[in-house]
Design a protein around this motif. Structure first.
Motif, PDB file in Angstrom:
ATOM      1  N   GLU A  27     -25.025  -2.035   3.194  1.00  0.00           N
ATOM      2  CA  GLU A  27     -24.601  -3.390   3.559  1.00  0.00           C
ATOM      3  C   GLU A  27     -25.349  -3.888   4.791  1.00  0.00           C
ATOM      4  OE1 GLU A  27     -22.813  -5.752   2.324  1.00  0.00           O
ATOM      5  OE2 GLU A  27     -21.863  -4.727   0.639  1.00  0.00           O
ATOM      6  N   ALA A  28     -25.435  -3.048   5.802  1.00  0.00           N
ATOM      7  CA  ALA A  28     -26.115  -3.450   7.037  1.00  0.00           C
ATOM      8  C   ALA A  28     -27.592  -3.717   6.794  1.00  0.00           C
ATOM      9  CB  ALA A  28     -25.935  -2.363   8.099  1.00  0.00           C
ATOM     10  N   ALA A  29     -28.211  -2.888   5.964  1.00  0.00           N
ATOM     11  CA  ALA A  29     -29.627  -3.070   5.658  1.00  0.00           C
ATOM     12  C   ALA A  29     -29.864  -4.391   4.946  1.00  0.00           C
ATOM     13  CB  ALA A  29     -30.132  -1.906   4.810  1.00  0.00           C
ATOM     14  N   ALA A  30     -29.024  -4.710   3.971  1.00  0.00           N
ATOM     15  CA  ALA A  30     -29.182  -5.954   3.227  1.00  0.00           C
ATOM     16  C   ALA A  30     -29.019  -7.179   4.130  1.00  0.00           C
ATOM     17  CB  ALA A  30     -28.161  -6.010   2.089  1.00  0.00           C
ATOM     18  N   LEU A  31     -28.229  -7.048   5.177  1.00  0.00           N
ATOM     19  CA  LEU A  31     -27.988  -8.161   6.091  1.00  0.00           C
ATOM     20  C   LEU A  31     -29.236  -8.543   6.871  1.00  0.00           C
ATOM     21  CD1 LEU A  31     -25.643  -9.953   7.235  1.00  0.00           C
ATOM     22  CD2 LEU A  31     -25.354  -8.205   9.001  1.00  0.00           C
ATOM     23  N   ARG A  58     -26.643 -15.688  12.244  1.00  0.00           N
ATOM     24  CA  ARG A  58     -27.971 -16.277  12.398  1.00  0.00           C
ATOM     25  C   ARG A  58     -28.954 -15.398  11.621  1.00  0.00           C
ATOM     26  NH1 ARG A  58     -32.207 -16.582  16.965  1.00  0.00           N
ATOM     27  NH2 ARG A  58     -32.973 -18.723  16.812  1.00  0.00           N
ATOM     28  N   PRO A  59     -29.649 -15.955  10.647  1.00  0.00           N
ATOM     29  CA  PRO A  59     -30.534 -15.115   9.830  1.00  0.00           C
ATOM     30  C   PRO A  59     -31.564 -14.372  10.683  1.00  0.00           C
ATOM     31  CG  PRO A  59     -30.250 -17.278   8.821  1.00  0.00           C
ATOM     32  CD  PRO A  59     -29.623 -17.360  10.181  1.00  0.00           C
ATOM     33  N   LEU A  60     -31.770 -13.108  10.362  1.00  0.00           N
ATOM     34  CA  LEU A  60     -32.783 -12.285  11.004  1.00  0.00           C
ATOM     35  C   LEU A  60     -33.320 -11.322   9.967  1.00  0.00           C
ATOM     36  CD1 LEU A  60     -32.589 -10.554  14.491  1.00  0.00           C
ATOM     37  CD2 LEU A  60     -33.652  -9.458  12.530  1.00  0.00           C
ATOM     38  N   ILE A 106     -20.512 -15.030   1.597  1.00  0.00           N
ATOM     39  CA  ILE A 106     -20.605 -16.451   1.928  1.00  0.00           C
ATOM     40  C   ILE A 106     -22.065 -16.872   2.061  1.00  0.00           C
ATOM     41  CG2 ILE A 106     -20.064 -18.199   3.672  1.00  0.00           C
ATOM     42  CD1 ILE A 106     -17.552 -16.566   4.336  1.00  0.00           C
ATOM     43  N   GLY A 107     -22.841 -16.042   2.753  1.00  0.00           N
ATOM     44  CA  GLY A 107     -24.247 -16.345   3.019  1.00  0.00           C
ATOM     45  C   GLY A 107     -24.452 -16.691   4.481  1.00  0.00           C
ATOM     46  N   VAL A 108     -25.284 -15.923   5.164  1.00  0.00           N
ATOM     47  CA  VAL A 108     -25.518 -16.166   6.587  1.00  0.00           C
ATOM     48  C   VAL A 108     -26.097 -17.548   6.820  1.00  0.00           C
ATOM     49  CG1 VAL A 108     -26.781 -15.393   8.639  1.00  0.00           C
ATOM     50  CG2 VAL A 108     -25.764 -13.715   7.095  1.00  0.00           C
ATOM     51  N   ASP A 109     -26.976 -18.005   5.930  1.00  0.00           N
ATOM     52  CA  ASP A 109     -27.547 -19.339   6.094  1.00  0.00           C
ATOM     53  C   ASP A 109     -26.491 -20.426   5.928  1.00  0.00           C
ATOM     54  OD1 ASP A 109     -27.270 -18.642   3.426  1.00  0.00           O
ATOM     55  OD2 ASP A 109     -29.061 -19.723   2.772  1.00  0.00           O
ATOM     56  N   VAL A 110     -25.545 -20.210   5.028  1.00  0.00           N
ATOM     57  CA  VAL A 110     -24.440 -21.162   4.840  1.00  0.00           C
ATOM     58  C   VAL A 110     -23.571 -21.199   6.089  1.00  0.00           C
ATOM     59  CG1 VAL A 110     -22.350 -21.643   3.495  1.00  0.00           C
ATOM     60  CG2 VAL A 110     -24.451 -20.899   2.338  1.00  0.00           C
ATOM     61  N   ILE A 111     -23.261 -20.043   6.628  1.00  0.00           N
ATOM     62  CA  ILE A 111     -22.446 -19.967   7.843  1.00  0.00           C
ATOM     63  C   ILE A 111     -23.149 -20.652   8.999  1.00  0.00           C
ATOM     64  CG2 ILE A 111     -21.486 -18.381   9.560  1.00  0.00           C
ATOM     65  CD1 ILE A 111     -21.074 -16.377   7.223  1.00  0.00           C
ATOM     66  N   ILE A 116     -18.510 -20.941  24.529  1.00  0.00           N
ATOM     67  CA  ILE A 116     -17.709 -21.247  23.350  1.00  0.00           C
ATOM     68  C   ILE A 116     -18.404 -20.654  22.128  1.00  0.00           C
ATOM     69  CG2 ILE A 116     -16.757 -23.093  21.931  1.00  0.00           C
ATOM     70  CD1 ILE A 116     -17.047 -24.844  24.588  1.00  0.00           C
ATOM     71  N   GLY A 117     -17.708 -19.776  21.440  1.00  0.00           N
ATOM     72  CA  GLY A 117     -18.258 -19.137  20.246  1.00  0.00           C
ATOM     73  C   GLY A 117     -17.414 -19.482  19.037  1.00  0.00           C
ATOM     74  N   LEU A 118     -17.992 -20.204  18.085  1.00  0.00           N
ATOM     75  CA  LEU A 118     -17.277 -20.633  16.892  1.00  0.00           C
ATOM     76  C   LEU A 118     -17.650 -19.759  15.708  1.00  0.00           C
ATOM     77  CD1 LEU A 118     -17.666 -24.506  17.227  1.00  0.00           C
ATOM     78  CD2 LEU A 118     -15.872 -23.027  18.149  1.00  0.00           C
ATOM     79  N   HIS A 119     -16.677 -19.571  14.802  1.00  0.00           N
ATOM     80  CA  HIS A 119     -16.940 -18.771  13.597  1.00  0.00           C
ATOM     81  C   HIS A 119     -16.345 -19.489  12.393  1.00  0.00           C
ATOM     82  CE1 HIS A 119     -18.392 -15.347  11.506  1.00  0.00           C
ATOM     83  NE2 HIS A 119     -18.407 -14.534  12.542  1.00  0.00           N
ATOM     84  N   ILE A 120     -16.298 -18.808  11.266  1.00  0.00           N
ATOM     85  CA  ILE A 120     -15.957 -19.487  10.019  1.00  0.00           C
ATOM     86  C   ILE A 120     -14.522 -19.989   9.963  1.00  0.00           C
ATOM     87  CG2 ILE A 120     -17.728 -18.299   8.680  1.00  0.00           C
ATOM     88  CD1 ILE A 120     -15.577 -16.391   7.653  1.00  0.00           C
ATOM     89  N   TYR A 121     -13.675 -19.529  10.857  1.00  0.00           N
ATOM     90  CA  TYR A 121     -12.286 -19.984  10.870  1.00  0.00           C
ATOM     91  C   TYR A 121     -12.101 -21.262  11.680  1.00  0.00           C
ATOM     92  CZ  TYR A 121     -13.046 -16.830  14.793  1.00  0.00           C
ATOM     93  OH  TYR A 121     -13.600 -16.176  15.861  1.00  0.00           O
ATOM     94  N   ASN A 122     -13.131 -21.752  12.352  1.00  0.00           N
ATOM     95  CA  ASN A 122     -13.036 -22.976  13.148  1.00  0.00           C
ATOM     96  C   ASN A 122     -13.390 -24.204  12.320  1.00  0.00           C
ATOM     97  OD1 ASN A 122     -14.260 -20.893  15.628  1.00  0.00           O
ATOM     98  ND2 ASN A 122     -12.353 -22.020  15.941  1.00  0.00           N
ATOM     99  N   ASP A 123     -12.895 -25.361  12.771  1.00  0.00           N
ATOM    100  CA  ASP A 123     -13.189 -26.612  12.075  1.00  0.00           C
ATOM    101  C   ASP A 123     -13.262 -27.769  13.062  1.00  0.00           C
ATOM    102  OD1 ASP A 123     -10.538 -27.207  12.725  1.00  0.00           O
ATOM    103  OD2 ASP A 123      -9.788 -26.861  10.694  1.00  0.00           O
ATOM    104  N   GLU A 124     -13.426 -28.996  12.528  1.00  0.00           N
ATOM    105  CA  GLU A 124     -13.557 -30.186  13.380  1.00  0.00           C
ATOM    106  C   GLU A 124     -12.322 -30.421  14.230  1.00  0.00           C
ATOM    107  OE1 GLU A 124     -16.622 -30.665  10.200  1.00  0.00           O
ATOM    108  OE2 GLU A 124     -14.524 -29.990  10.267  1.00  0.00           O
ATOM    109  N   ARG A 125     -11.154 -30.093  13.712  1.00  0.00           N
ATOM    110  CA  ARG A 125      -9.931 -30.283  14.505  1.00  0.00           C
ATOM    111  C   ARG A 125      -9.960 -29.413  15.763  1.00  0.00           C
ATOM    112  NH1 ARG A 125      -5.506 -28.739  10.262  1.00  0.00           N
ATOM    113  NH2 ARG A 125      -7.119 -27.140   9.959  1.00  0.00           N
TER     114      ARG A 125
END
Length: 388
Positions: free
Chosen positions: A67-71, A198-200, A293-298, A361-370
């Motif tokens: 999994e880590a390698a594929a990332l 962030r894609p790497l 989900i896809g790192v690029d999508v995130i 400020i660090g945002l992740h997939i659980y954050n939104d505009e609100r």
């Protein structure tokens, strides 16, 4: 499906109470339900050790490697399991010998996990540790490339973070990697604040070593990190000597051999007791969720949110780094007390951090505009109450 609906679905993956805004992923993320479940299953297995087998010590470890390698665009054999980012950096430092008069270059205000091992290595070798000053225009990449062409001690190692931990400022890793290779400079990266959101691709950047902890952006547990070693760095000396990374150890059942040769690849750098029955499956589950989900999508989604945040903050006199990541942003301004703001925001159930003189400020997939709008409203009230 709308962006708002997608984000709502992502938030439902976590145990986040209504009305609580968690915007401190750069400190630590909450774990998703699936990751918690993986850990609970592992904990239950540890309570029944008679059900464990040799496969328990190898199969799940190898699943995590995959999994880590594929990332990051690597192969499973390029990945080692280590205890922390600092462990990975120490491994790199132990296998990249310095010569007297050479230099290791880090960024100003670098995180200690990427810093202390190099200070020690430079002292031991009679080499130098050099800090690249924060550039006035915020362009770390251009400043770093200028330093490589400037007079001064020969730089032997670039020890860098792709995303600066204090404010989210970014590096152009492909350009820096190419410049390092052209000059015979080793490149060691701490990806803790970027890998997963962030894609790497290590095939494009070609670092000598890359290490990253799992408890932040990877949505995983505390106490585990991953280490990528480039193929030409996989014959080095590990920090520990144990049986589980030796050739044939995965087939032994009733005795320990005296085989001194290591398994192929970066497995030689694995820490002892790597097969943690809780943290390993938890990390695998977290990475699998992100990859699903896809790192690029995130990254694209988080860019929407931090752009909204940066634009709103600018209207109240708070500035972000000009070259910044999509997921991590540092805000500062005249007369702004970041540490005091953290306490005020926390009283409103808004969780952020202060690093140096910036509100981080660090945002992740659980954050939104609100979340972003509530944070901006609170910051506007703090600014209005602050004499300037």
């Amino acid at each position: 499906m709308t962006t708002a609906a997608v984000t709502a679905d992502w938030r439902a993956l976590f145990d986040l109470p209504e009305g609580r805004i968690y915007a401190d992923a750069a400190f630590m993320t909450p774990i998703p339900h699936a990751v918690r479940q993986a850990g609970e299953i592992g904990l239950a297995r540890k309570s029944r050790p008679w059900e464990l087998s040799r496969a328990s010590f190898y199969d799940e470890v190898e699943a995590l490697r995959a999994e880590a390698a594929a990332l990051i665009g690597a192969t499973p054999g390029d990945i080692a399991l280590v205890a922390a980012t600092s462990y990975g950096i120490a491994t790199a430092a132990a296998n990249l010998p310095l010569q007297a008069g050479e230099a290791v270059l880090t960024l100003q205000e670098e995180h200690p996990s990427q810093l202390f091992a190099w200070i020690r290595a430079a002292e031991d070798a009679g080499a130098m540790h050099e800090e690249l000053p924060r550039p006035a225009d915020g362009d770390w990449s251009a400043a770093l490339l200028r330093r490589l062409d400037a007079a001064g001690p020969r730089i032997a190692v670039l020890a860098l973070t792709p995303v600066h931990w204090t404010d989210g400022a970014t590096l152009d890793l492909e350009a820096i990697g190419a410049a390092a290779r052209a000059r015979g400079i080793a490149l060691v990266l701490d990806g803790t604040q970027s890998v997963g959101v962030r894609p790497l691709d290590v095939r494009r950047v070609q670092p000598d070593f890359l290490t990253f902890a799992t408890y932040k952006w990877l949505l995983g547990p505390y106490g585990l990190a991953l280490l990528y070693a480039a193929p030409h760095r996989q014959e080095g000396r590990p920090l520990e000597e144990h049986a589980f990374s030796r050739r044939g150890a995965d087939t032994l059942s009733n005795r320990y051999g005296r085989e001194l040769r290591f398994m192929a690849g970066a497995r030689r750098y694995d820490m002892g007791e790597r097969a943690n029955f809780m943290t390993v499956p938890m990390t695998t589950a977290g990475i699998a969720l992100l990859r699903g989900i896809g790192v690029d999508v995130i990254e694209a989604r988080l860019r929407q949110l931090t752009d909204r945040l940066a634009e709103g903050a600018a209207r109240i006199g708070l500035r972000a780094a000009p070259h910044r990541a999509a997921h991590l942003i540092g805000l500062g301004g005249e007369g702004f007390d970041a540490a005091a703001a953290v306490a005020t925001l926390r009283a409103r159930n808004i969780h952020v951090s202060a690093r140096e003189d910036r509100l981080r400020i660090g945002l992740h997939i659980y954050n939104d505009e609100r979340d972003v709008d509530a944070l901006l409203q609170a910051l506007a009230e703090i600014r209005a109450a602050t004499p300037r």
